[in-house]
Structures are given as C-alpha cells and as structure tokens.
Design an enzyme around this catalytic site. Structure first.
Site, PDB file in Angstrom:
ATOM      1  CB  ALA A  58      70.971   1.409  22.141  1.00  0.00           C
ATOM      2  CE  LYS A 120      61.621   9.282  36.859  1.00  0.00           C
ATOM      3  NZ  LYS A 120      62.892   9.009  37.420  1.00  0.00           N
ATOM      4  CD  GLU A 144      59.642  -2.787  42.611  1.00  0.00           C
ATOM      5  OE1 GLU A 144      58.887  -3.764  42.635  1.00  0.00           O
ATOM      6  OE2 GLU A 144      59.394  -1.720  43.203  1.00  0.00           O
ATOM      7  N   GLY A 202      75.483  17.298  43.924  1.00  0.00           N
ATOM      8  CA  GLY A 202      75.070  16.415  42.833  1.00  0.00           C
ATOM      9  C   GLY A 202      73.727  15.752  43.044  1.00  0.00           C
ATOM     10  CG  ASP A 216      60.992  12.270  39.923  1.00  0.00           C
ATOM     11  OD1 ASP A 216      61.385  11.543  39.003  1.00  0.00           O
ATOM     12  OD2 ASP A 216      61.089  11.951  41.131  1.00  0.00           O
ATOM     13  CE  LYS A 220      60.456   8.774  41.031  1.00  0.00           C
ATOM     14  NZ  LYS A 220      61.513   9.480  41.754  1.00  0.00           N
ATOM     15  N   GLY A 317      70.125   6.892  42.089  1.00  0.00           N
ATOM     16  CA  GLY A 317      71.529   6.492  42.027  1.00  0.00           C
ATOM     17  C   GLY A 317      71.689   5.273  41.137  1.00  0.00           C
TER      18      GLY A 317
HETATM   19  N1  HSE Z   1      65.443  12.766  40.577  1.00  0.00           N
HETATM   20  C1  HSE Z   1      64.826  11.781  41.386  1.00  0.00           C
HETATM   21  C2  HSE Z   1      65.053  12.116  42.856  1.00  0.00           C
HETATM   22  C3  HSE Z   1      65.331  10.388  41.162  1.00  0.00           C
HETATM   23  O1  HSE Z   1      65.575  13.176  43.185  1.00  0.00           O
HETATM   24  O2  HSE Z   1      64.636  11.334  43.670  1.00  0.00           O
HETATM   25  C4  HSE Z   1      64.844   9.802  39.870  1.00  0.00           C
HETATM   26  O3  HSE Z   1      63.458   9.682  39.869  1.00  0.00           O
END
Ligand code: HSE
Length: 443
Positions: A58, A120, A144, A202, A216, A220, A317
């Site tokens: 999708a 996450k 995971e 990047g 983020d 986690k 990645g």
């Molecule tokens: N943007 C996150 C990082 C990776 O810089 O580690 C994805 O969670």
C-alpha cells in the site's frame, strides 16, 4: 478471514501454501523490506517452514519514485482493502504516525492477520489498544524495529531477561541527536552548526523537531520502560528534554571533567516505582555509552543476575530497520505455521511512574563567581539548604574570572532544580554557565 489452520491447509514444506504478506508503506524501510523479501525468499521459506509471498504494497501515490521495482499489480492506494484481504496472513506496517496506522493495524488483527510494525509513536501512545486487539484475535503484534532500528533489544528484554530482574535501562536511541552531540564534542561546534551538518548529510530531517526535542527518544523510552518493568508506560509518562539548549560551554565543561554529553533515554526502578526520562546527560568517557559515536545507537541494560549488558548498532536507515522487521516476520510466520501466537508482553507489575521532581539524579553546575573569601561557603550553603550533598567542587581561574564547577551527590530532581534556582538569584553568582544531569561514576 486470513490464514486459518485447518488440517491439510497448513503452510509448510511440500504443501505449497504460501503465507501472504502485505506491506504498508514503501519508503526507505518499506522498499528494503520488499527487496529482502524477494532476495531471501528461499531462506525465509526454509526458516519459517512455509513459503512467503508478497501479495500487496500500500502506497500513497502509485507513481512516486521508489528504491525498488515492483510489479504494478502489487501496488495499491487502498490500504484498508489490502489488510483485510483473505490472502493476507501478515501485515507489515512501516508508514509511521498515529492514523491511519492504528486503524489499519486494528483492521488487520481483526481480520486474522498478524502484524509487524516499526511504529514507535503509535505503540508509545496507544500500545494498550493494539495489544488488546492482538490478544483478542489470537494473533501476534511484533515491533522490534520500533526501538533502536537493527539492534535486537526488545526481544532480549521481553524474552532473554524474562527470568531476571532488570533494574535500569539507559539508551542512546536517537541517531540524529547523537550525531549532533558527537560533532559538538569532536569539532567544538555549536548546536546550530552541528545540526546544519547533520541535515546536509541526511541524518536530520528538514524539520528536526521530533529528534532534537526528544519526542522520538521519549516514545522509545516508553516502550523500553514498559518491557523492562512489566508495566504500561506511555510517551506522556516520560519526562522529556531535548538537546536544543546544549551549548558549546556545556560540552567543554563536560570535557574538562572527563565526560561527554549524550542524550539518554533512562528508565529505572526506584522503590518499586518506575522513572522514565529523556534528557542530556554528562557521562564519564570510560562509560560504554560514551564511545557510541556518529549516528549509532546503543542500549545499556543493568539487571540483578546478568549484571551489565550493552547492545550496539545502527538505529535507523532502510536496510538496518528492515533487518529487524524481517526477523519479526519470521517469528510471527513461524507461529502462524504452528497455529500458535506468542503471549503478549506482560504488564502484571503495574508500577507507578514517578514524576520527574521525585526522580533521583545528580547535577553538574558551573558558576561564574568572584574569587574571594566566603564565596565557596555561600555556594555550598545553597546546596545544603536544599538538602543536597556535594560530591566534588573544582575551581578554575581566579580574581574576577573564577569558575566553580560543582557535582552533587544524588538528590531528587526537585531539590536539585531548586538549588539551581537559588544560585541564579545569588548576588555573588554572576552567571550559571552550565547545568546538566550527570550519570555514572567518575574514576
Ligand atoms: N530519527 C531517528 C534517529 C530514527 O535519528 O535515530 C528513527 O527513529
């Protein structure tokens, strides 16, 4: 209804009944999942005990450029129809975000598919709804890839350490911020310069808020805390501070005491309750986490019987994240072949989450002061009045250019921040130049 296990219809060696896989999203992770599914189909079939077949992907736009070539008939913009198809046994969700990911995962589980997700944000916000749906459906929900990309850390917490008592988890779980802090440490760059470099290469997004402000890492941290302490911890329970206010002075101050600044997700047990927080920390250079450079991730686990463990690798990645997704795919597919599902992560301990003010930490404080009799005593009194004991004091410079660097013993975060507020208001303190929490013992 997706895959059932009537006798004779079980996929397995020689039956020719492949497991149907649907992938939601074909960005950097989805395209690598699709590539690996194709390239490793023989090995995957042998490891699972049944062949797997990609039956649909999708996407938002059919004509978007992609890293993999896919037959047009596999692509669809109707994700809802895809996840409920009869021939879909496993749904891999790699679109991220809360909606439509949540509705699609719930629809997939309800229609009998197992789910593998890297999401996450969704798990940390509303994992309970997803886990309940998986349990009700008798299907698996594996994730995971949601924490620290390729690094196997959730399975070790959920399975390998299930017989031990985890006391603390500290992780570098955001590669972008680790890259920025590493450049500030090694090149002496300021935050803005290091961020611009991370964006050029990047590592950092054009809008770096989720990484830089710690959202983020907080998501986690919630997932790690839930698994480590068998409780439900959500992103809203995690105290969050990002790295935007970390200055070159903080980094230099850390260096002067043999430390390095890292953004850590920390979750630990204290008197039966859980603390969960993300903030910059000074850690000694001899600590295993201090050697994690560039955009790498690492998670340091302490448990009663195992002692200290460290998990290290690539946290982001396409291909590294796809590796974790494929590992989950093999697990859930094996369960489907066996007609079983794994027990959901337990939340029996139901521990309370401590507010940050009650969390026990240690502070490093650098002060610009005048070098004259009584100044050190007044500074020490400010700590003592809040009940904070001092571990070390170092003076640099002299006369009108003196700096006091104080590292405290453990106290609650409320006591420590009240001490800093008091110091800021003192006439003898010209400036509080650096305040940061400290972890680990200095040699
Ligand atoms: N943007 C996150 C990082 C990776 O810089 O580690 C994805 O969670």
């Amino acid at each position: 209804m997706a895959y059932q296990t009537p006798e004779g219809d079980k996929p397995g060696p020689g039956t020719g009944r492949p497991l149907g896989i649907a992938v939601l999203g074909c960005g950097s992770v989805g395209s690598q999942v699709v590539r690996l599914l194709e390239e490793q189909s023989g090995d995957l079939a042998a490891r699972i005990g049944a062949p797997v077949r990609l039956v649909g992907v999708a996407v938002r736009r059919l004509d978007a450029p992609r890293e993999v070539d896919l037959p047009a008939e596999l692509l669809t913009t109707d994700a809802q129809a895809l996840v409920t198809r009869d021939d879909v046994d496993v749904v891999i969700e790699v679109i991220g975000g809360i909606e439509p990911a949540r509705s699609l995962i719930l629809a997939a589980l309800e229609s009998g598919a197992s789910v593998v997700t890297a999401n996450k944000a969704l798990l940390a916000e509303d994992g309970a709804t997803l886990f309940e749906a998986a349990e009700k459906a008798g299907r698996d929900l594996y994730y995971e890839a949601a924490v620290a990309g390729a690094i196997p850390i959730l399975r070790p917490l959920r399975d390998s350490l299930a017989g031990d008592k985890v006391t603390r988890v500290m992780g570098i779980v955001n590669g972008t911020t680790n890259y920025i802090l590493d450049k500030m440490d090694t090149h002496g760059s300021g935050f803005d310069e290091a961020l611009a470099e991370a964006q050029e290469l990047g590592y950092a997004e054009a809008d770096p808020t989720a990484d830089v402000d710690g959202f983020d890492a907080a998501a986690k941290c919630a997932i790690l805390a839930s698994l480590a302490f068998h409780s439900r911890v959500t992103a809203a329970d995690v105290h969050r501070e990002g790295i935007a206010d970390v200055t070159a002075t903080d980094v230099a101050s850390a260096k002067a005491m043999g430390s390095v600044v890292k953004l850590l997700a920390i979750t630990e047990l204290k008197d039966g309750a859980v603390s969960a927080r993300v903030h910059p920390v000074m850690i000694p250079r001899h600590h295993p986490l201090a050697s994690v450079r560039d955009a790498f991730n690492a998670v340091f686990v302490e448990s009663e019987a195992a002692g200290q463990l460290m998990f290290y690798g690539r946290g982001a990645g396409g291909a590294p994240t796809a590796s974790a997704v494929l590992g989950d795919l093999v697990s859930v597919a094996r369960n489907l072949v066996a007609g079983s599902s794994s027990a959901p992560a337990s939340t029996y301990a139901d521990r309370a989450v401590l507010p940050m003010g009650e969390t026990v930490t240690r502070y490093h404080v650098s002060l610009d002061v005048a070098d004259r009799a009584g100044v050190l005593a007044a500074v020490a009194t400010a700590f003592a009045e809040q009940g904070v004991s001092i571990q070390t004091v170092r003076q640099e410079g002299r006369d009108d250019d003196a700096q006091l660097v104080v590292v405290s013993h453990e106290a609650t975060d409320a006591q420590l921040s009240a001490t800093v507020d008091h110091l800021r208001g003192m006439e003898i303190v010209r400036d509080v130049t650096s305040v940061m929490r400290v972890e680990g013992e200095h040699e």
